[in-house]
Motif scaffolding. Sequence first.
Motif, PDB file in Angstrom:
ATOM      1  N   PRO A 162       0.834  -1.201   0.000  1.00 59.53           N
ATOM      2  CA  PRO A 162       0.000   0.000   0.000  1.00 59.53           C
ATOM      3  C   PRO A 162       0.868   1.250   0.000  1.00 59.53           C
ATOM      4  N   GLN A 163       0.518   2.219  -0.839  1.00 63.68           N
ATOM      5  CA  GLN A 163       1.287   3.449  -0.941  1.00 63.68           C
ATOM      6  C   GLN A 163       0.477   4.615  -0.383  1.00 63.68           C
ATOM      7  N   PRO A 164       0.892   5.216   0.720  1.00 67.43           N
ATOM      8  CA  PRO A 164       0.128   6.334   1.283  1.00 67.43           C
ATOM      9  C   PRO A 164       0.294   7.603   0.467  1.00 67.43           C
ATOM     10  N   ILE A 165      -0.778   8.367   0.390  1.00 71.06           N
ATOM     11  CA  ILE A 165      -0.705   9.700  -0.199  1.00 71.06           C
ATOM     12  C   ILE A 165      -0.325  10.642   0.932  1.00 71.06           C
ATOM     13  N   LEU A 166       0.905  11.090   0.928  1.00 72.61           N
ATOM     14  CA  LEU A 166       1.433  11.870   2.045  1.00 72.61           C
ATOM     15  C   LEU A 166       0.811  13.253   2.123  1.00 72.61           C
ATOM     16  N   LEU A 167       0.350  13.753   0.982  1.00 67.28           N
ATOM     17  CA  LEU A 167      -0.238  15.083   0.936  1.00 67.28           C
ATOM     18  C   LEU A 167      -1.612  15.076   1.594  1.00 67.28           C
ATOM     19  N   ASP A 168      -1.880  16.069   2.423  1.00 65.77           N
ATOM     20  CA  ASP A 168      -3.194  16.228   3.046  1.00 65.77           C
ATOM     21  C   ASP A 168      -4.120  16.898   2.037  1.00 65.77           C
ATOM     22  N   ILE A 169      -4.932  16.105   1.367  1.00 68.72           N
ATOM     23  CA  ILE A 169      -5.757  16.618   0.270  1.00 68.72           C
ATOM     24  C   ILE A 169      -7.222  16.325   0.556  1.00 68.72           C
ATOM     25  N   SER A 170      -8.065  17.327   0.402  1.00 71.49           N
ATOM     26  CA  SER A 170      -9.481  17.196   0.747  1.00 71.49           C
ATOM     27  C   SER A 170     -10.285  16.634  -0.429  1.00 71.49           C
ATOM     28  N   GLN A 171     -11.490  16.158  -0.111  1.00 75.30           N
ATOM     29  CA  GLN A 171     -12.374  15.662  -1.170  1.00 75.30           C
ATOM     30  C   GLN A 171     -12.807  16.797  -2.095  1.00 75.30           C
ATOM     31  N   GLU A 172     -12.908  18.020  -1.553  1.00 73.61           N
ATOM     32  CA  GLU A 172     -13.242  19.165  -2.401  1.00 73.61           C
ATOM     33  C   GLU A 172     -12.159  19.395  -3.456  1.00 73.61           C
ATOM     34  N   THR A 173     -10.890  19.269  -3.031  1.00 75.53           N
ATOM     35  CA  THR A 173      -9.773  19.450  -3.960  1.00 75.53           C
ATOM     36  C   THR A 173      -9.771  18.351  -5.016  1.00 75.53           C
ATOM     37  N   LEU A 174      -9.979  17.110  -4.597  1.00 74.86           N
ATOM     38  CA  LEU A 174     -10.047  16.002  -5.548  1.00 74.86           C
ATOM     39  C   LEU A 174     -11.167  16.228  -6.563  1.00 74.86           C
ATOM     40  N   GLY A 196     -11.640  -2.670  -1.435  1.00 78.22           N
ATOM     41  CA  GLY A 196     -10.267  -2.968  -1.052  1.00 78.22           C
ATOM     42  C   GLY A 196      -9.228  -2.320  -1.950  1.00 78.22           C
ATOM     43  N   LEU A 197      -9.653  -1.321  -2.731  1.00 82.17           N
ATOM     44  CA  LEU A 197      -8.720  -0.630  -3.623  1.00 82.17           C
ATOM     45  C   LEU A 197      -7.922   0.426  -2.867  1.00 82.17           C
ATOM     46  N   ILE A 198      -8.500   0.957  -1.809  1.00 82.45           N
ATOM     47  CA  ILE A 198      -7.806   1.917  -0.957  1.00 82.45           C
ATOM     48  C   ILE A 198      -8.125   1.586   0.496  1.00 82.45           C
ATOM     49  N   SER A 199      -7.334   2.123   1.392  1.00 82.69           N
ATOM     50  CA  SER A 199      -7.638   2.043   2.820  1.00 82.69           C
ATOM     51  C   SER A 199      -7.297   3.396   3.432  1.00 82.69           C
ATOM     52  N   TYR A 200      -7.738   3.593   4.650  1.00 81.66           N
ATOM     53  CA  TYR A 200      -7.505   4.892   5.289  1.00 81.66           C
ATOM     54  C   TYR A 200      -7.043   4.681   6.717  1.00 81.66           C
ATOM     55  N   ASN A 201      -5.810   5.092   6.978  1.00 83.70           N
ATOM     56  CA  ASN A 201      -5.241   5.023   8.329  1.00 83.70           C
ATOM     57  C   ASN A 201      -4.558   6.350   8.642  1.00 83.70           C
ATOM     58  N   GLY A 202      -5.349   7.390   8.723  1.00 87.03           N
ATOM     59  CA  GLY A 202      -4.783   8.732   8.903  1.00 87.03           C
ATOM     60  C   GLY A 202      -4.428   9.348   7.568  1.00 87.03           C
ATOM     61  N   LYS A 203      -3.911   8.526   6.640  1.00 88.86           N
ATOM     62  CA  LYS A 203      -3.624   8.926   5.263  1.00 88.86           C
ATOM     63  C   LYS A 203      -4.289   7.933   4.323  1.00 88.86           C
ATOM     64  N   ILE A 204      -4.624   8.377   3.118  1.00 89.52           N
ATOM     65  CA  ILE A 204      -5.179   7.479   2.120  1.00 89.52           C
ATOM     66  C   ILE A 204      -4.066   6.572   1.610  1.00 89.52           C
ATOM     67  N   GLU A 205      -4.305   5.263   1.631  1.00 84.29           N
ATOM     68  CA  GLU A 205      -3.354   4.309   1.077  1.00 84.29           C
ATOM     69  C   GLU A 205      -3.954   3.677  -0.172  1.00 84.29           C
ATOM     70  N   VAL A 206      -3.219   3.732  -1.270  1.00 80.73           N
ATOM     71  CA  VAL A 206      -3.687   3.192  -2.536  1.00 80.73           C
ATOM     72  C   VAL A 206      -3.046   1.833  -2.760  1.00 80.73           C
ATOM     73  N   HIS A 207      -3.865   0.819  -3.011  1.00 75.94           N
ATOM     74  CA  HIS A 207      -3.365  -0.537  -3.184  1.00 75.94           C
ATOM     75  C   HIS A 207      -3.099  -0.864  -4.644  1.00 75.94           C
ATOM     76  N   ASN A 208      -2.268  -1.857  -4.852  1.00 74.91           N
ATOM     77  CA  ASN A 208      -1.922  -2.272  -6.203  1.00 74.91           C
ATOM     78  C   ASN A 208      -3.151  -2.726  -6.991  1.00 74.91           C
ATOM     79  N   SER A 209      -4.171  -3.194  -6.290  1.00 84.54           N
ATOM     80  CA  SER A 209      -5.397  -3.639  -6.946  1.00 84.54           C
ATOM     81  C   SER A 209      -6.082  -2.487  -7.677  1.00 84.54           C
ATOM     82  N   MET A 210      -5.858  -1.262  -7.223  1.00 85.26           N
ATOM     83  CA  MET A 210      -6.414  -0.096  -7.916  1.00 85.26           C
ATOM     84  C   MET A 210      -5.790   0.026  -9.305  1.00 85.26           C
TER      85      MET A 210
END
Length: 230
Positions: A162-174, A196-210
């Motif tokens: 899983p690769q976390p998105i380190l940037l704090d980005i809001s749903q409005e920005t997305l 199971g394509l992403i998970s959330y543990n303080g940061k969004i984590e994107v999985h290879n399945s995505m």
Amino acid sequence: MAKADDDGFDPNAFLAKVGLGKEILKFKKTQHVFKQGDVADTVFYLQKGSVKLTVLSEQGKEAIVGILEPGQFFGEGCLNGHPLRIATTTAMEECVITSITKEAMIAALHAEPKFSELFIAYLLKRNSRVEEDLIDQLFNSSEKRLARLLLLLAHFGKEGVPQPILLDISQETLAEMIGTTRSRVSYFMNKFRKLGLISYNGKIEVHNSMLNAVLHEKPEIKRDDSTEKI
């Protein structure tokens, strides 16, 4: 990163240090580097942090057109004769940025082949990204555009990790970046998490399945002509 040439010129050291026509600037979160309509006479290089690019239409509608990360140039339009800035750049977190006057930039490009190579490589990569973004907007659903954006923000990731998105980005920005509403983004994010394509543990984590879902047109990431625009 580029290495020093035989004459000892290191483009990364050049960008990281103060010199003739160069300054090292620090910006706080939400502070503008420059605004749309400002005089364009300087090129910037992002050393640390993240910067968003926004454009304001004549009707007063604002859109986020990109997010910059360390190692990227911006404001280079002044080298192509643009007298004014065509976008606004805003720090999304604390940033360290090299400011290079147009004259100093041109001189460095002429005098230092390694620096020219670094800058040309950046321009080619950015050009490819612009073309891909245009194709994405023209032919893909808002769901697939969001999936692609998450993969890009996570730098695609490595097999099974899983690769976390380190940037704090809001749903409005997305939502602004893919051209849909915040409610649609919220719906898709919940869907991605359940699949199971992403998970959330303080940061969004994107999985290879995505990545697999996007590349192989899996049913969970499908075309939907009922996409909403802001």
